[in-house]
Design a protein around this motif. Structure first.
Motif, PDB file in Angstrom:
ATOM      1  N   THR A 160       0.443  -1.526  -0.188  1.00  0.00           N
ATOM      2  CA  THR A 160       0.184  -0.630   0.337  1.00  0.00           C
ATOM      3  C   THR A 160       1.171   1.496  -0.099  1.00  0.00           C
ATOM      4  O   THR A 160       1.932   1.403   0.163  1.00  0.00           O
ATOM      5  CB  THR A 160      -0.746   0.053   1.233  1.00  0.00           C
ATOM      6  N   GLU A 161       0.327   2.361  -0.238  1.00  0.00           N
ATOM      7  CA  GLU A 161       1.506   3.150  -0.910  1.00  0.00           C
ATOM      8  C   GLU A 161       1.389   3.905   0.972  1.00  0.00           C
ATOM      9  O   GLU A 161       2.544   4.398   1.487  1.00  0.00           O
ATOM     10  CB  GLU A 161       0.046   4.949  -0.758  1.00  0.00           C
ATOM     11  N   ARG A 162       0.835   3.678   1.967  1.00  0.00           N
ATOM     12  CA  ARG A 162       1.521   3.683   3.095  1.00  0.00           C
ATOM     13  C   ARG A 162       2.365   2.782   3.281  1.00  0.00           C
ATOM     14  O   ARG A 162       3.741   3.362   4.063  1.00  0.00           O
ATOM     15  CB  ARG A 162       0.216   3.726   4.452  1.00  0.00           C
ATOM     16  N   GLU A 163       2.464   1.690   3.668  1.00  0.00           N
ATOM     17  CA  GLU A 163       3.811   0.120   3.284  1.00  0.00           C
ATOM     18  C   GLU A 163       4.808   1.444   2.604  1.00  0.00           C
ATOM     19  O   GLU A 163       5.437   1.041   3.198  1.00  0.00           O
ATOM     20  CB  GLU A 163       3.220  -0.599   3.947  1.00  0.00           C
ATOM     21  N   LEU A 164       4.903   1.412   1.750  1.00  0.00           N
ATOM     22  CA  LEU A 164       6.001   2.135   1.148  1.00  0.00           C
ATOM     23  C   LEU A 164       5.918   2.872   1.251  1.00  0.00           C
ATOM     24  O   LEU A 164       7.285   3.470   1.730  1.00  0.00           O
ATOM     25  CB  LEU A 164       5.954   2.988  -0.294  1.00  0.00           C
ATOM     26  N   ASP A 165       5.387   4.377   2.275  1.00  0.00           N
ATOM     27  CA  ASP A 165       5.956   5.355   3.131  1.00  0.00           C
ATOM     28  C   ASP A 165       6.596   4.743   3.962  1.00  0.00           C
ATOM     29  O   ASP A 165       8.231   5.831   4.581  1.00  0.00           O
ATOM     30  CB  ASP A 165       4.968   5.816   3.556  1.00  0.00           C
ATOM     31  N   VAL A 166       6.173   3.889   4.655  1.00  0.00           N
ATOM     32  CA  VAL A 166       7.176   3.477   6.132  1.00  0.00           C
ATOM     33  C   VAL A 166       8.499   2.740   5.965  1.00  0.00           C
ATOM     34  O   VAL A 166       9.581   2.674   5.789  1.00  0.00           O
ATOM     35  CB  VAL A 166       6.319   2.079   6.651  1.00  0.00           C
ATOM     36  N   LEU A 167       8.305   1.776   3.817  1.00  0.00           N
ATOM     37  CA  LEU A 167      10.310   1.161   3.646  1.00  0.00           C
ATOM     38  C   LEU A 167      10.567   2.263   3.276  1.00  0.00           C
ATOM     39  O   LEU A 167      11.887   2.147   3.830  1.00  0.00           O
ATOM     40  CB  LEU A 167       9.011  -0.166   3.103  1.00  0.00           C
ATOM     41  N   ARG A 168      10.112   3.424   2.824  1.00  0.00           N
ATOM     42  CA  ARG A 168      11.330   4.197   2.826  1.00  0.00           C
ATOM     43  C   ARG A 168      12.257   4.610   3.788  1.00  0.00           C
ATOM     44  O   ARG A 168      13.675   5.434   3.751  1.00  0.00           O
ATOM     45  CB  ARG A 168      10.633   5.738   2.143  1.00  0.00           C
ATOM     46  N   LEU A 169      11.315   5.167   4.577  1.00  0.00           N
ATOM     47  CA  LEU A 169      11.736   6.053   6.040  1.00  0.00           C
ATOM     48  C   LEU A 169      12.519   4.309   6.845  1.00  0.00           C
ATOM     49  O   LEU A 169      13.512   5.554   7.140  1.00  0.00           O
ATOM     50  CB  LEU A 169      10.318   6.304   7.224  1.00  0.00           C
ATOM     51  N   VAL A 170      12.273   3.698   6.924  1.00  0.00           N
ATOM     52  CA  VAL A 170      13.210   2.770   7.893  1.00  0.00           C
ATOM     53  C   VAL A 170      14.335   2.297   6.639  1.00  0.00           C
ATOM     54  O   VAL A 170      15.326   1.936   7.480  1.00  0.00           O
ATOM     55  CB  VAL A 170      12.182   1.080   7.357  1.00  0.00           C
ATOM     56  N   ALA A 171      14.065   1.946   5.568  1.00  0.00           N
ATOM     57  CA  ALA A 171      15.391   2.895   4.247  1.00  0.00           C
ATOM     58  C   ALA A 171      16.795   3.494   4.824  1.00  0.00           C
ATOM     59  O   ALA A 171      17.615   3.182   4.501  1.00  0.00           O
ATOM     60  CB  ALA A 171      15.340   2.106   3.093  1.00  0.00           C
ATOM     61  N   LYS A 172      16.077   4.311   5.081  1.00  0.00           N
ATOM     62  CA  LYS A 172      16.891   5.541   5.749  1.00  0.00           C
ATOM     63  C   LYS A 172      17.042   5.890   6.933  1.00  0.00           C
ATOM     64  O   LYS A 172      18.010   6.664   7.750  1.00  0.00           O
ATOM     65  CB  LYS A 172      15.985   6.763   5.074  1.00  0.00           C
ATOM     66  N   ARG A 182       7.034  10.893  12.446  1.00  0.00           N
ATOM     67  CA  ARG A 182       7.171  11.158  11.118  1.00  0.00           C
ATOM     68  C   ARG A 182       6.266  11.187  10.054  1.00  0.00           C
ATOM     69  O   ARG A 182       5.272  12.758   9.253  1.00  0.00           O
ATOM     70  CB  ARG A 182       8.366  10.770  10.076  1.00  0.00           C
ATOM     71  N   LEU A 183       5.130   9.794  10.841  1.00  0.00           N
ATOM     72  CA  LEU A 183       3.921   9.353   9.838  1.00  0.00           C
ATOM     73  C   LEU A 183       2.433   9.829  10.292  1.00  0.00           C
ATOM     74  O   LEU A 183       1.616   9.856  10.267  1.00  0.00           O
ATOM     75  CB  LEU A 183       3.796   8.445   9.352  1.00  0.00           C
ATOM     76  N   ALA A 184       3.255  10.373  12.368  1.00  0.00           N
ATOM     77  CA  ALA A 184       1.535  10.884  12.432  1.00  0.00           C
ATOM     78  C   ALA A 184       1.028   9.655  12.701  1.00  0.00           C
ATOM     79  O   ALA A 184      -0.651  10.161  12.702  1.00  0.00           O
ATOM     80  CB  ALA A 184       1.071  12.115  12.047  1.00  0.00           C
ATOM     81  N   ILE A 185       1.671   8.402  13.133  1.00  0.00           N
ATOM     82  CA  ILE A 185       1.275   7.432  13.783  1.00  0.00           C
ATOM     83  C   ILE A 185       1.101   6.899  14.331  1.00  0.00           C
ATOM     84  O   ILE A 185       2.620   7.240  15.055  1.00  0.00           O
ATOM     85  CB  ILE A 185       0.800   6.410  12.530  1.00  0.00           C
ATOM     86  N   SER A 186       1.078   5.282  15.544  1.00  0.00           N
ATOM     87  CA  SER A 186       1.703   5.494  16.330  1.00  0.00           C
ATOM     88  C   SER A 186       2.707   4.107  16.323  1.00  0.00           C
ATOM     89  O   SER A 186       2.589   3.661  14.770  1.00  0.00           O
ATOM     90  CB  SER A 186      -0.193   4.262  17.396  1.00  0.00           C
ATOM     91  N   GLU A 187       3.230   3.981  16.908  1.00  0.00           N
ATOM     92  CA  GLU A 187       4.489   2.844  17.047  1.00  0.00           C
ATOM     93  C   GLU A 187       4.407   1.721  16.475  1.00  0.00           C
ATOM     94  O   GLU A 187       4.649   0.872  15.993  1.00  0.00           O
ATOM     95  CB  GLU A 187       5.346   3.018  18.487  1.00  0.00           C
ATOM     96  N   ASN A 188       3.191   1.572  17.222  1.00  0.00           N
ATOM     97  CA  ASN A 188       2.032  -0.034  17.300  1.00  0.00           C
ATOM     98  C   ASN A 188       1.667   0.003  15.788  1.00  0.00           C
ATOM     99  O   ASN A 188       2.130  -1.170  15.230  1.00  0.00           O
ATOM    100  CB  ASN A 188       0.958  -0.324  18.222  1.00  0.00           C
TER     101      ASN A 188
END
Length: 222
Positions: A160-172, A182-188
């Protein structure tokens, strides 16, 4: 795991007795870390991991009877919750790739300080990934030589777009907490996205996800 008052439970597996005993002793004096066992080869390490159920296993790459890579595979199969950190003299890219491909969350060289090893254990126990700086540099150089497609293709289209967002940030290199902020969501929620992402891409670890993200040009390294 490794949070609050509970110490990170560590298993040390290395065929060099002096190094293994020394590492066990030094880690035992580190805050928040408890060494629950030590083994002299991969076979012993796998058996001890089954009974001790450690949070993190330190594995040498080259050992008699069973290599660290083979032990990594066996431990991930029998104790899936255990995080693997390769602690080795080997600065060979091939060993790093094999370790990452088979589920290792960390790769440290034996010239690392005890503080670096202890911090690496804490970071990996918290669900992050860690590579020795010199090995990370080699990884980046290798990434830059890989052919990169012009757009996200293949398995990444399942994300999903959100999963791609997370992957990009994890990769950084961002932690779950940083990604959440950064994404204004919970850590869980971030942890759930990472888990779903790994399942969809059939990857074993965050570190392997980083390799995938760069190879598929989901994120670019400067």
């Amino acid at each position: 795991m490794g949070t609050g008052t509970e110490p990170v439970r560590v298993l040390v597996v290395d065929d060099q007795e002096l190094f293994r005993r020394g590492m066990t002793m030094l880690l035992g004096s580190e805050a928040g870390i408890e060494v629950v066992g030590e083994a002299s080869n991969g076979v012993e390490g796998v058996e001890l991991a089954k009974s001790a159920a450690p949070d993190v296993v330190l594995l040498d790459v080259r050992m008699p009877k069973q290599s660290g890579i083979e032990a990594c595979v066996a431990i991930k199969e029998t104790v899936p919750s255990a995080k693997i950190v390769m602690l080795t003299m080997s600065d060979e890219e091939a060993d790093l790739y094999e370790a990452v491909k088979n589920g290792a969350s960390g790769y440290l060289l034996k010239d690392s300080s005890i503080e670096e090893v202890a911090q690496g254990i804490r970071v990996v126990a918290d669900g992050q990934s860690l590579i020795s700086p010199s090995m990370a540099a080699k990884l980046i150089d290798e990434f830059k030589t890989m052919s990169k497609p012009d757009k996200v293709t293949g398995a990444a289209l399942k994300l999903t777009e959100r999963e791609l967002d997370v992957l990009r940030l994890v990769a950084k290199g961002l932690s779950n907490r940083d990604v959440a902020q950064r994404l204004a969501i919970s850590e869980n929620t971030v942890k759930n996205h990472v888990r779903n992402m790994l399942e969809k891409l059939q990857l074993h670890s965050r570190m392997e996800a980083v390799m995938y993200a760069v190879r598929e040009k989901i994120v670019e390294l400067s």
